[in-house]
Design a protein around this motif. Structure first.
Motif, PDB file in Angstrom:
ATOM      1  N   TYR A 163      11.644  78.452 -65.977  1.00 28.48           N
ATOM      2  CA  TYR A 163      10.850  78.297 -67.269  1.00 28.48           C
ATOM      3  C   TYR A 163      11.715  77.854 -68.339  1.00 28.48           C
ATOM      4  O   TYR A 163      12.706  78.132 -68.765  1.00 28.48           O
ATOM      5  CB  TYR A 163      10.183  79.695 -67.456  1.00 28.48           C
ATOM      6  N   GLY A 164      11.006  76.798 -69.063  1.00 34.02           N
ATOM      7  CA  GLY A 164      11.498  76.155 -70.290  1.00 34.02           C
ATOM      8  C   GLY A 164      12.436  74.970 -70.215  1.00 34.02           C
ATOM      9  O   GLY A 164      12.905  74.329 -70.788  1.00 34.02           O
TER      10      GLY A 164
ATOM     11  N   ALA B 202       8.096  70.551 -60.928  1.00 31.47           N
ATOM     12  CA  ALA B 202       6.751  70.786 -61.306  1.00 31.47           C
ATOM     13  C   ALA B 202       5.888  70.273 -60.362  1.00 31.47           C
ATOM     14  O   ALA B 202       4.738  71.060 -60.049  1.00 31.47           O
ATOM     15  CB  ALA B 202       6.361  70.058 -62.541  1.00 31.47           C
ATOM     16  N   HIS B 203       6.223  69.419 -59.378  1.00 32.38           N
ATOM     17  CA  HIS B 203       5.326  68.748 -58.206  1.00 32.38           C
ATOM     18  C   HIS B 203       5.024  69.884 -57.510  1.00 32.38           C
ATOM     19  O   HIS B 203       3.838  69.762 -56.611  1.00 32.38           O
ATOM     20  CB  HIS B 203       5.772  67.551 -57.859  1.00 32.38           C
TER      21      HIS B 203
ATOM     22  N   SER C  73       3.931  75.892 -68.942  1.00 34.55           N
ATOM     23  CA  SER C  73       3.140  77.354 -68.405  1.00 34.55           C
ATOM     24  C   SER C  73       4.282  78.364 -68.286  1.00 34.55           C
ATOM     25  O   SER C  73       4.997  78.372 -67.365  1.00 34.55           O
ATOM     26  CB  SER C  73       2.664  77.061 -66.890  1.00 34.55           C
ATOM     27  N   ILE C  74       4.374  79.208 -69.246  1.00 37.84           N
ATOM     28  CA  ILE C  74       5.364  80.349 -69.256  1.00 37.84           C
ATOM     29  C   ILE C  74       4.678  81.507 -69.463  1.00 37.84           C
ATOM     30  O   ILE C  74       4.295  82.053 -70.508  1.00 37.84           O
ATOM     31  CB  ILE C  74       6.661  80.206 -70.462  1.00 37.84           C
TER      32      ILE C  74
ATOM     33  N   SER D 173      12.964  87.124 -69.792  1.00 35.50           N
ATOM     34  CA  SER D 173      12.170  88.046 -69.210  1.00 35.50           C
ATOM     35  C   SER D 173      11.312  87.444 -68.204  1.00 35.50           C
ATOM     36  O   SER D 173      11.186  87.944 -67.003  1.00 35.50           O
ATOM     37  CB  SER D 173      11.346  88.968 -70.267  1.00 35.50           C
ATOM     38  N   ARG D 174      10.446  86.599 -68.514  1.00 35.63           N
ATOM     39  CA  ARG D 174       9.507  85.792 -67.404  1.00 35.63           C
ATOM     40  C   ARG D 174      10.224  85.440 -66.209  1.00 35.63           C
ATOM     41  O   ARG D 174       9.777  85.470 -65.256  1.00 35.63           O
ATOM     42  CB  ARG D 174       8.761  84.773 -68.404  1.00 35.63           C
TER      43      ARG D 174
END
Length: 485
Positions: free
Chosen positions: A268-269, A275-276, A297-298, A392-393
């Motif tokens: 994430y980030g 992404a594909h 999208s996170i 955390s995500r």
């Protein structure tokens, strides 16, 4: 353990089959026939199903020829000396024939040992020796699946050579080890229970522990299996892997994304070029492409886990149960009806229907709890406990959410009755243990597996001779019937 003589009944059909066979050879005959049937019948049934499925597409008779050749290969292969039927006969025959001379040996070795102790030592040693040499018989058969072409250092540099690995009998060894552990722990628990009841100190907690042991074994085993299915599928047998994939009905791109997140390939980030993976999934379900982009999208919306059933996690769990129940009962009900057809009756039909519905509800709940556990981890509870920042995500989607699903799904076994819970626990535990060990290893370490198998078989066979009820489930009844003369 008090000594008991086998008292199992042999069916009239078995008596006719064994007519003329000396009593001392009957256990060997039963073991060989049982081993041959268990190694060939499932393959024959699979072949028959494939033939039925392809029959409508065949117009030149090639399918029939292929089936006959495959059938002959299956029947002939089961007769090879390094196969499972010979292993069964060697295991049972060796333990039976070695017991008598070993009794005499221990009697001569020490007159201080009681007859009961001498008998136990003879049984254990006979089974240990038979187990050692019978598993070595299976291990001696080479398999192409356990050969790899690897580089080896030589005086002329690095060269490619075929390298043989061991491990093709690991599932059998783990099965034996688990059953031996079950026998030992069961006997210790039984003795403890007898002592506490005699002392009037048996409590409700003790009763609860006894009742929850089998469900806990099943749940922990399923947690290991489902974790392996997501992250290390190579540690599961191919057929088992395929069945779970069919039952779970999950988009493979979602599983791939979970693995990439776990191993740091997708973060994430950060732009990592992954992404594909989920954006291809977005196109299928007509979601915005940003849903599948880990930079934008996170976290990924939980709607992606639901795979087209909407945003609500609870509704997704209910829909999963419904779909899985229908899928399961379409398999269980025909099988139970076929079994009932041997003695058809209205009562038998009700039992078949109830059993099918109960097993289907168990499987449906299992799948629903797994998915809902994932949602709990990543949406409902996880962020409130761990946090909502990017780190955390990452932590949640790299293992915590899957771990929550793994920990929760197995408790669906409480839907089944006590006997069924026991059988299910005994079935999945060895497969769960297999996920903790490498599927193949260097041959010089094979003696460890051989030793573990021989000791485990010795424990189980000794217990069958003295306390057959202690070897739980179908295996105990089967061994008792095979070993009786």
């Amino acid at each position: 353990m008090a000594m008991q003589q086998p008292t199992a009944r042999i069916s009239p059909r078995s008596r006719v089959f064994e007519h003329g066979v000396p009593p001392s050879l009957r256990p060997i005959l039963r073991a060989y026939v049982l081993g041959y049937a268990s190694s060939t019948v499932p393959r024959i049934m699979t072949l028959a199903l494939l033939y039925i499925g392809r029959r409508g597409k065949n117009t030149h008779g090639k399918s029939e020829d292929h089936v006959l050749v495959s059938l002959a290969k299956i029947l002939k292969g089961g007769l090879e000396p390094q196969r499972f039927p010979t292993f069964c006969a060697a295991l049972v025959g060796g333990s039976s024939f070695l017991e008598i001379p070993l009794r005499r040996f221990f009697a001569l070795l020490s007159d201080k040992l009681s007859q009961v102790t001498q008998l136990r030592l003879a049984k254990w040693t006979a089974a240990f020796i038979a187990g050692w040499f019978s598993i070595k018989l299976l291990q001696s058969k080479k398999s192409e699946a356990y050969v790899e072409i690897l580089y080896h250092e030589t005086e002329h540099g690095r060269v490619l050579r075929p390298t043989h690995f061991a491990g093709r009998t690991l599932d059998l060894t783990l099965f034996a080890c688990h059953r031996a552990a079950d026998v030992i722990v069961g006997e210790l628990w039984s003795q403890r229970k007898d002592r506490r009841i005699a002392a009037q100190s048996w409590t409700r907690v003790d009763t609860l522990v006894g009742a929850l042991t089998d469900p806990a074994i099943f749940t922990s085993s399923c947690a290991l299996i489902m974790w392996a299915w997501i992250y290390t599928p190579d540690r599961l047998p191919r057929s088992y892997n395929k069945w779970i994939k069919s039952a779970a009905a999950v988009d493979p791109r979602l599983v791939e994304a979970l693995r990439k997140t776990r191993y740091g390939e997708m973060k994430y980030g950060l732009e990592t070029g992954q992404a594909h993976v989920l954006q291809d999934m977005c196109k299928k379900y007509k979601w915005p492409l940003d849903y599948g982009d880990p930079v934008k999208s996170i976290p990924f919306p939980c709607e992606m886990v639901h795979m087209g059933t909407g945003k609500n996690c609870e509704y997704h769990a209910v829909s999963r149960f419904k779909r899985s129940f229908v899928w399961a009962i379409s398999t269980y009900l025909p099988l139970n009806l076929i079994l009932m057809a041997r003695n058809p009756s209205s009562k038998g039909f009700k039992v078949a229907l109830k059993s099918s519905a109960q097993s289907s509800a168990f499987l449906g709940t299992f799948i629903a709890l797994f998915y809902y556990g994932v949602c709990l981890g990543r949406t409902r509870l996880g962020p409130k406990i761990i946090g909502t920042d990017v780190a955390s995500r990452r932590k949640i989607d790299s293992g915590i959410c899957v771990g929550a699903g793994c920990a929760l799904c197995g408790w669906s076994v409480l839907i089944e009755n006590a006997n069924r819970r026991k059988e299910l626990g005994l079935f999945v535990a060895p497969r769960a243990l297999a996920t903790l060990f490498p599927r193949r290893y260097l041959p010089e370490h094979q003696w460890r597996e051989t030793l573990a198998f021989a000791m485990s078989v010795a424990v189980v066979f000794t217990c069958v001779g003295e306390r057959p009820e202690r070897v739980r489930g179908v295996l105990g009844k089967l061994l008792h019937r095979v070993l009786i003369q």
